[in-house]
Design a protein around this motif. Sequence first.
Motif, mmCIF file in Angstrom:
data_model
loop_
_atom_site.group_PDB
_atom_site.id
_atom_site.type_symbol
_atom_site.label_atom_id
_atom_site.label_comp_id
_atom_site.label_asym_id
_atom_site.label_seq_id
_atom_site.Cartn_x
_atom_site.Cartn_y
_atom_site.Cartn_z
ATOM 1 N N GLN A 24 0.828 -1.198 0.000
ATOM 2 C CA GLN A 24 0.000 0.000 0.000
ATOM 3 C C GLN A 24 0.859 1.242 0.000
ATOM 4 O O GLN A 24 0.490 2.279 -0.525
ATOM 5 C CB GLN A 24 -0.898 0.021 1.244
ATOM 6 N N ASN A 25 2.015 1.105 0.643
ATOM 7 C CA ASN A 25 2.880 2.258 0.811
ATOM 8 C C ASN A 25 3.767 2.504 -0.403
ATOM 9 O O ASN A 25 4.637 3.342 -0.346
ATOM 10 C CB ASN A 25 3.775 2.048 2.046
ATOM 11 N N SER A 26 3.543 1.772 -1.483
ATOM 12 C CA SER A 26 4.346 2.047 -2.671
ATOM 13 C C SER A 26 4.112 3.504 -3.069
ATOM 14 O O SER A 26 3.733 4.232 -2.250
ATOM 15 C CB SER A 26 3.976 1.075 -3.778
ATOM 16 N N GLN A 27 4.341 3.902 -4.198
ATOM 17 C CA GLN A 27 4.261 5.326 -4.511
ATOM 18 C C GLN A 27 2.853 5.880 -4.339
ATOM 19 O O GLN A 27 1.871 5.188 -4.615
ATOM 20 C CB GLN A 27 4.709 5.533 -5.951
ATOM 21 N N PRO A 28 2.714 7.109 -3.858
ATOM 22 C CA PRO A 28 1.377 7.692 -3.772
ATOM 23 C C PRO A 28 0.824 7.880 -5.182
ATOM 24 O O PRO A 28 1.591 8.021 -6.129
ATOM 25 C CB PRO A 28 1.618 9.049 -3.101
ATOM 26 N N PRO A 29 -0.519 7.847 -5.333
ATOM 27 C CA PRO A 29 -1.062 7.994 -6.683
ATOM 28 C C PRO A 29 -0.649 9.327 -7.276
ATOM 29 O O PRO A 29 -0.686 10.353 -6.588
ATOM 30 C CB PRO A 29 -2.577 7.918 -6.469
ATOM 31 N N PRO A 30 -0.213 9.325 -8.514
ATOM 32 C CA PRO A 30 0.225 10.582 -9.121
ATOM 33 C C PRO A 30 -0.949 11.539 -9.264
ATOM 34 O O PRO A 30 -2.108 11.112 -9.331
ATOM 35 C CB PRO A 30 0.774 10.156 -10.473
ATOM 36 N N PRO A 31 -0.685 12.830 -9.310
ATOM 37 C CA PRO A 31 -1.771 13.793 -9.513
ATOM 38 C C PRO A 31 -2.345 13.646 -10.915
ATOM 39 O O PRO A 31 -1.750 12.999 -11.775
ATOM 40 C CB PRO A 31 -1.083 15.141 -9.325
ATOM 41 N N ALA B 161 16.359 -1.174 -7.694
ATOM 42 C CA ALA B 161 15.382 -0.104 -7.946
ATOM 43 C C ALA B 161 15.651 0.607 -9.268
ATOM 44 O O ALA B 161 14.724 1.074 -9.934
ATOM 45 C CB ALA B 161 15.412 0.903 -6.800
ATOM 46 N N LEU B 162 16.919 0.671 -9.675
ATOM 47 C CA LEU B 162 17.252 1.404 -10.907
ATOM 48 C C LEU B 162 16.942 0.588 -12.162
ATOM 49 O O LEU B 162 16.689 1.160 -13.230
ATOM 50 C CB LEU B 162 18.743 1.783 -10.900
ATOM 51 N N SER B 292 12.901 15.727 -16.436
ATOM 52 C CA SER B 292 11.720 16.034 -15.628
ATOM 53 C C SER B 292 12.133 16.853 -14.404
ATOM 54 O O SER B 292 13.005 16.455 -13.641
ATOM 55 C CB SER B 292 11.068 14.729 -15.188
ATOM 56 N N ALA B 293 11.498 17.998 -14.244
ATOM 57 C CA ALA B 293 11.917 18.900 -13.163
ATOM 58 C C ALA B 293 11.062 18.754 -11.916
ATOM 59 O O ALA B 293 11.474 19.165 -10.828
ATOM 60 C CB ALA B 293 11.854 20.338 -13.655
ATOM 61 N N ASP B 294 9.891 18.170 -12.050
ATOM 62 C CA ASP B 294 8.982 18.202 -10.906
ATOM 63 C C ASP B 294 8.725 16.839 -10.272
ATOM 64 O O ASP B 294 7.844 16.693 -9.450
ATOM 65 C CB ASP B 294 7.644 18.835 -11.320
ATOM 66 N N PHE B 295 9.488 15.816 -10.662
ATOM 67 C CA PHE B 295 9.275 14.518 -10.032
ATOM 68 C C PHE B 295 9.899 14.522 -8.638
ATOM 69 O O PHE B 295 11.052 14.895 -8.459
ATOM 70 C CB PHE B 295 9.884 13.390 -10.871
ATOM 71 N N ILE B 296 9.102 14.121 -7.658
ATOM 72 C CA ILE B 296 9.596 14.096 -6.276
ATOM 73 C C ILE B 296 10.077 12.683 -5.963
ATOM 74 O O ILE B 296 9.277 11.760 -5.876
ATOM 75 C CB ILE B 296 8.500 14.522 -5.289
ATOM 76 N N PRO B 297 11.400 12.508 -5.828
ATOM 77 C CA PRO B 297 11.903 11.149 -5.586
ATOM 78 C C PRO B 297 11.550 10.660 -4.195
ATOM 79 O O PRO B 297 11.553 11.431 -3.229
ATOM 80 C CB PRO B 297 13.423 11.301 -5.734
ATOM 81 N N ARG B 298 11.217 9.382 -4.121
ATOM 82 C CA ARG B 298 10.912 8.752 -2.837
ATOM 83 C C ARG B 298 11.611 7.411 -2.808
ATOM 84 O O ARG B 298 11.434 6.595 -3.709
ATOM 85 C CB ARG B 298 9.416 8.522 -2.703
ATOM 86 N N PRO B 299 12.411 7.171 -1.774
ATOM 87 C CA PRO B 299 13.103 5.884 -1.723
ATOM 88 C C PRO B 299 12.159 4.758 -1.314
ATOM 89 O O PRO B 299 11.010 5.006 -0.940
ATOM 90 C CB PRO B 299 14.161 6.115 -0.650
ATOM 91 N N GLN B 300 12.643 3.523 -1.396
ATOM 92 C CA GLN B 300 11.854 2.396 -0.909
ATOM 93 C C GLN B 300 11.615 2.583 0.580
ATOM 94 O O GLN B 300 12.363 3.263 1.264
ATOM 95 C CB GLN B 300 12.603 1.080 -1.139
#
Lengths: 326, 373
Positions: A24-31, B161-162, B292-300
């Motif tokens: 569930q905690n995978s990426q939040p849904p994109p806008p 991940a890459l 892409s300038a607005d992608f917010i990276p989030r780690p695992q």
Amino acid sequence: MSSTAMKMMGCCFLLALLVAGCAQNSQPPPPNTLVAARVQQVPLDGADSLWERSPELRLVTSSVKSADAPPGPAMSLKALYDGSQIAIRVAWEDPTESNLKNAWTWDGSAFSKGGEEDRLMIHFPMSNDAEFSSKGCAATCHNQEDDPEKWYMAANSEAFRYDQWHWKSTRTNPSGQADDRWLGLRADVLDTESAHYNDAMEAGGEKVNQNERRNGPQYVNAVEKDSPYIFAGQEGPVDTSQLSPGAVIPGYVLTPITGSRGDVFASGAWADGKWVVVLVRDLDTGHDDDVTFTPPKPIAFGIAVTDNGSGYDHQVYGEVLTLTWK
Amino acid sequence: MEVEHNKIDRISIPHRSRGIGSWVGAVWGWLDARTGLALPLRKFFTYPVPLYVHKNVLYSLGGVSLISLALQLFSGILMTFYYDPGISSAYDSVDYITYTLPAGWLVRGVHVYNASALVILLFLHLLRTYFMGAYKKPREITWMAGVLMLLVVLGFAFTGALLPWDQSGYWATKVGMEIAGSTPLAGTWIKRILQGGSILGQATLTRFYVLHVLLLPLGILSLVILHIHQLRYHGIAPAITEKGKRDSKKFVPFFPHWMTLDAMIGTALLILLIFVSWNWRAPLEFPADPTSADFIPRPQWYFLSLYQMLKYFPGPLEPVAAILLPGALIGGLLALPFIDRSEERRPWRRPLATALAIAVISAIVVLTVLATL
């Protein structure tokens, strides 16, 4: 049950919670995500109650002509799919219904030609396209390049093509279709229109209703005299003595399109200052000039509308949109 | 079946005289005559497991971690048949595996979600070992191999991940490279070695691929062999409770007793992974767009605590959160058997060690939760 078994089950349960939590905690849904809901059979009717099953995506478009221009109409998007088809319902504000593109008006002594139409355009990349997927239409058409030698209103590489569903209030809506085309590189670098290609077509489409001298219509609707459209088979000869001043004669004779270009079925209805258009297409048409939808794979898309104008005069949603499936 | 330790040698695996079929026995006899494998295998499978261990499911965490690792290797090998490690083709190949290849979604789903399960299992296994003081003399090497295994698994996660070359993997790696680059003195060098140049591109993908499918698997297999060897050499750490000590004199053979229990939990894990993969397809973001300038990276999720900590150490202090604190934690874990040299293993008699561990775990949990808010 032994305590060992109970502990084992407890551990499994804990692990289940943890792993499910991670899922569930995978990426939040994109806008800007349009979620297509699964139904038994997709409706073509924009008023069908099945549309309540689809979460609504609201957008506000903007002009492509100038950043300072007032915002374009607000839009509401919904989507449904079944085992073989997808339906996208788009509703947007439009104070006037414009369905007399290139119509002929009789003033009592001569014809004059004029009028535009309302349009809806949706673009889907036909392959995995990194730039379109992150920037939407800004990656293709609206890259702010003014130099016609550079790409503009076109794909930026021959590696990428975009399926274009072009619904037109005058020329395709009466036939219950949208014009299924695709966008690629410009054939002529100086001509923006040359980036738009028609899907393969067997028959049908629009035929300009114009006489040989090009100063009036060739036909009137002999079957439904007051209809704003003429379908093939309804053509009758023009008899100006039967026309009263101000009479309007449709600018096209329409025949439903067959072949890949006719893959997108449509129903559009204007009422109370709003268009509600439903576009329905097979998830996989089997045609190489169409995007293939493979749920649950998300796909990026872009959308634009035109209010009584040419294809160029459109209001676009500037950010990338994502179609997902549930 | 419970037997005394001195009777355990009578239990044996099927061989020529007791084989399931005569042809199996014949083949096995031929092989044994040439390799001498029968005795070590018999010893391995008849290894006497103390009853207190067999009764406590927490002792199965190691075995289930091994099953989880085997699942990772198997699913990874299957995906390698279809994966193409080129920046212009990697995404398409993962897309194909996920959405087109029959059962590809399942194999990739198991691989992706089992990565999380493996981290959880290894972490729980490490905690069990820590709280039961099983890292103490003479089991220092067993402990250190376990800690290194956890690090290698995190290395798998980072490099893996890459590989899809999607937005989240690309940008998470970009952030990871920046963190590596902030290492005092050696940062630039480390970043360049990992990245294979000045930008994150084909050379990076190739290096991460080689690390992910070759070097890290070799590393973890070596560590597993070392870990199991040490475990068998020194035996499982003695019981710390009175009830456990009473059961210490009774044993069950490793096969089938303990293996069956582990296999049952492993099967439950596989069912769970299939269920999760079915309901939540393994995520695949859109293809990587370096512009892409607005992608917010989030780690695992297992790197989220580190990610959150970086927010509290901005600018020049970043290496404190990125390198110093994690380095101190890893170094402390590796050196633990040499720092804590007392013979006391009961957690309630080691309040400092217990409190320290609870504090670190709490900090990791709180930071992870804060990062998700």
